[in-house]
Scaffold this motif. Structure first.
Motif: not given
Length: 627
Positions: A188-197
Motif C-alpha cells: 500500500e506504499r509506493v517507493e520511488y526515486e529520481l536520479w537527478t543533478n
C-alpha cells in the motif's frame, strides 16, 4: 540530448569502464502487453517495449484498431489526412522502423489522429527502449507528444501488417494495449526515486529536471506527508582511475582525491564552475534529504531543490556554498547536521554517502542500470515517458493496489498548506502580516504579493518592497517612520514610486533617519546676530538683540527705525487726528441739517399762511360785521 551532454556521457563511459562494480550491470527494457482481440486466428499476447517519450498509460488500457498506412509507412513525413476506423474505435497506427527518429514518427502519428503508435522492428533482435533524440530547435515536438508508443519485434509487426492490409476483407485488426501490470504494486506504499543533478548548465535535460521538480513538488509532498509514498533522490558520480588522478581533468572534476567526480559544467577547465563544485552540491542535496528525513520532514528536499535552482543558479553566478547554506537555513533545517553529513570533500578517504550512491546506480532486481539523467524509478521499475507532472503522477498512482489510491490520485484539487510552517521559508513583513508565501497545488511559491492594489517587488525569499502609487499607505512603503506627540514624519513619499528618502530636517538612508541639527551644522540662522534653537525635524530662529527683528526668508536680523517713545507719540498724533476727523464730521452734519430746515420753512411760507398771520387779521373782520 544536448551536445553539452556528450562529454558528460563520454567521461562516464570511460571512467565507469575502469571502475570495479559490485555486480554485473545491465539495461532493462520496460515492457507492456499487447493483446490481439481480432481476427480470431491471431489472438494472443505479445510484448512491446515502452518508448521513453510521450505518455504511457500506466495502470490503464487502450483498445483500438490497427491501421497500417498505404504510403509513408515510416511516419517520417506528415500524413495528408486524419486516420479513422470504421467502427469508431481509437486508431493505433502501425509504422515501420527506420529513416528518422522514433519520436518524430510518434509526433506525425499523433498529428494524424492516432491514439497510440506501434513501431515494427526491421531486424530480428531483442526489444530495445526507444529514446528521445538529441534536443535541438528541430525537435521541439518532443514535449508535445501526449500519446503512448511501443516497439514490437519484427515477426509480430509483419503479422500485424498482413492482417491490417486484409482488413477490408477479413475485418478490422483490434488490439488491446495493457499497462496495468507495467507498474508493480507490492503493497500500500509506493517507493520511488529520481536520479537527478544539481548542475543547471546541461541544456534541455537540466531544464526538464528543474521544471519537473517545480511542478511535481506539491503532489510529492502530499503523498509523503500522508505516508502514501516514500521518495529518495539520487545523484550519479564516477571516480578517476589511479593513473589519471593527478591530471588536470580529474583534479578539477573530483573530490576526495579522485573518488567522486562529475563533468565540468561548461566543458572548459579554465573558466566558470568545475565538476567538483557539482559533486559537492550533489552531496549537500543528498544530506539535506537525510537530515530532513531524520527531523520528520523528508518532503523538505523538494523545497530545497527548487529554491536552490531559483536562488543559486550557475547562470546568475550564484552557485555557491554561501547561497546553499542560506537556503538550508531559510527552510529551518539544522545546518550543522547537514555539514556533519557531508564530511570533508578534501579528505583522502571514502565518503559514506557518495559511496552508497555509486552502488545504488548499478541495476538490481527488476531495475536496470541508471545511465542517463533524469531517470525516475517507481517500485523498482524505470519509468518510461516524458518527465511531466500528470504523466508521472498517474504512473506513481498505478503503483498502488486497486482501491488503496490516496485522494491525490483521484483529484487535482490540492492544497499543501506549506505556508503554515515557517511561512514556507519566504519573506514576511510581520508588522503588516504581508507575506510572499502563496500556496498552490504544486507546492508553496515565494512571490512578492499585490496588497490592496499595491505591488511588492523582490526575490520573494529574503526581501520584498512596495512600489508604485499608494505604497506609502502600507507601513510607509517599508521606509522609516516615527511619531512624537502629534507630529509624524516618514521617509516614504507618494511623489516617488520607489525608494526611501529621509524628509527635510532628517538625515539617513531612508530606512533609518535621525534628526538633523541645523543649528550645529550651520544650515540655518547663520547671520551674526541670529539665535538658533534646534527642534525635532525643524528649527527656530530669533535675534540676539532686543531692538532687532528676524526675517526668516532672508535669514537676517534688522534694527527697528523708531524708539518706543517715538512709537507712543506717533500713536497719540494719529489718535488726535482721528478725533478731529470725527468731530468735524459731526459738526458738519449738524450745520447741514439746520440749513436744510430753514430752507424748507421759507419755501412752505410762500404757498400757505402761517398760523401767526391768521391770528393777526381775524379781529378786524369781526368788527365790520357788527357795524
Amino acid at each position: 540530448m544536448d551536445r553539452r551532454m556528450w562529454p558528460f556521457l563520454a567521461f562516464a563511459v570511460v571512467v565507469a569502464a575502469m571502475v570495479p562494480m559490485p555486480a554485473l550491470g545491465r539495461f532493462v527494457v520496460e515492457k507492456s502487453s499487447v493483446r490481439v482481440l481480432a481476427p480470431e486466428h491471431i489472438r494472443g499476447h505479445h510484448d512491446a517495449a515502452i518508448g521513453n517519450f510521450g505518455v504511457p498509460d500506466y495502470g490503464g488500457t487502450l483498445t483500438g484498431v490497427v491501421i497500417y498506412p498505404d504510403a509513408k509507412a515510416t511516419g517520417c513525413a506528415e500524413f495528408p489526412k486524419k486516420f479513422k476506423s470504421k467502427s469508431g474505435r481509437p486508431v493505433i497506427l502501425l509504422l515501420d522502423r527506420g529513416e528518422c527518429y522514433f519520436a518524430l514518427k510518434s509526433w506525425n502519428a499523433q498529428e494524424a489522429g492516432a491514439a497510440a503508435v506501434l513501431i515494427a522492428d526491421s531486424v530480428d533482435e531483442q526489444l530495445l527502449t526507444m529514446d528521445t533524440p538529441e534536443a535541438s530547435p528541430a525537435t521541439e515536438y518532443i514535449d508535445k507528444i501526449n500519446i503512448p508508443s511501443a516497439l514490437v519485434n519484427r515477426a509480430f509487426g509483419e503479422s500485424l501488417k498482413r492482417m491490417a492490409e486484409k482488413a477490408e476483407a477479413e475485418g478490422e485488426v483490434v488490439v488491446k494495449l495493457d499497462w496495468r501490470e507495467s507498474m508493480p504494486h507490492p503493497d500500500e506504499r509506493v517507493e520511488y526515486e529520481l536520479w537527478t543533478n544539481s548542475n543547471d548548465e546541461c541544456g534541455p535535460r537540466c531544464d526538464e529536471q528543474a521544471a519537473f521538480v517545480k511542478s511535481f513538488r506539491g503532489h510529492a509532498q502530499i503523498l509523503e506527508r500522508g505516508g502514501y509514498a516514500r521518495f529518495t533522490p539520487h545523484y550519479i558520480t564516477w571516480y578517476c582511475p589511479e593513473a589519471f588522478k593527478l591530471t588536470r581533468q580529474c583534479q578539477s572534476q573530483c573530490i576526495n582525491h579522485g573518488r567522486y567526480c562529475a563533468p565540468d559544467p561548461e566543458q572548459d577547465f579554465g573558466a566558470g564552475y568545475e565538476g567538483k563544485d557539482v559533486v559537492v552540491e550533489n552531496l549537500r542535496q543528498l544530506c539535506v534529504h537525510r537530515v530532513a528525513n531524520d527531523t520528520g520532514r523528508p518532503w523538505a528536499w523538494w523545497d530545497y531543490a527548487m529554491d536552490y535552482k531559483l536562488r543559486c543558479s550557475m547562470k546568475e553566478k550564484k552557485y555557491s556554498k554561501t547561497c546553499a547554506e542560506d537556503v538550508v537555513t531559510s527552510l529551518g533545517l539544522p545546518l550543522e547536521k547537514v555539514l556533519e553529513c557531508m564530511g570533508d570533500p578534501e579528505a583522502d578517504a571514502e565518503n559514506a554517502v557518495l559511496s552508497k550512491e555509486q552502488v545504488d546506480q548499478i541495476g538490481r532486481g527488476s531495475r536496470g542500470d541508471v545511465t542517463i539523467l533524469p531517470t525516475l524509478v517507481i517500485n523498482d521499475v524505470q519509468y518510461r515517458g516524458k518527465l511531466e507532472r500528470t504523466a508521472v503522477l498517474k504512473a506513481v498512482c498505478a503503483g498502488f493496489k486497486e482501491g488503496t489510491e490516496p485522494h491525490v490520485c483521484l483529484s487535482d484539487d490540492i492544497e499543501t498548506n506549506e505556508c503554515l510552517h515557517r511561512n514556507g521559508g519566504c519573506w514576511q513583513d510581520k508588522a503588516t502580516n504581508v507575506t510572499a508565501c502563496r500556496d498552490t497545488y504544486r507546492g508553496r511559491v515565494c512571490e512578492c504579493p499585490v496588497v490592496n492594489g499595491v505591488q511588492y517587488e523582490g526575490d520573494g525569499y529574503t526581501h520584498c518592497k512596495a512600489v508604485g502609487p499608494g505604497r506609502c499607505a502600507l507601513n510607509h512603503g517599508g521606509c522609516w517612520s516615527e511619531t512624537r506627540g502629534e507630529r509624524t514624519f516618514s521617509a516614504c513619499s507618494d511623489n516617488a514610486l520607489t525608494g526611501c528618502r529621509c524628509p527635510a530636517g532628517f538625515q539617513g538612508d531612508g530606512h533609518t533617519c535621525v534628526d538633523l541639527d541645523e543649528c550645529k551644522e550651520k544650515l540655518a540662522c547663520t547671520c551674526a546676530d541670529c539665535r538658533c534653537n534646534n527642534t525635532w525635524g525643524s528649527y527656530e530662529c530669533g535675534c540676539s538683540k532686543g531692538n532687532q527683528i528676524y526675517i526668516r526668508g532672508e535669514d537676517v536680523c534688522i534694527a527697528s527705525s523708531m524708539s518706543r517713545f517715538g512709537w507712543l507719540v506717533g500713536i497719540l498724533v494719529v489718535s488726535c487726528a482721528a478725533g478731529l476727523g470725527v468731530a468735524g464730521y459731526v459738526f458738519y452734519k449738524y450745520r447741514l441739517r439746520s440749513y436744510m430746515d430753514s430752507e424748507i420753512m421759507a419755501i412752505m411760507s410762500q404757498y400757505m399762511p402761517l398760523d401767526s398771520q391768521n391770528n393777526e387779521h381775524q379781529p378786524l373782520r369781526q368788527h365790520a360785521s357788527e357795524a
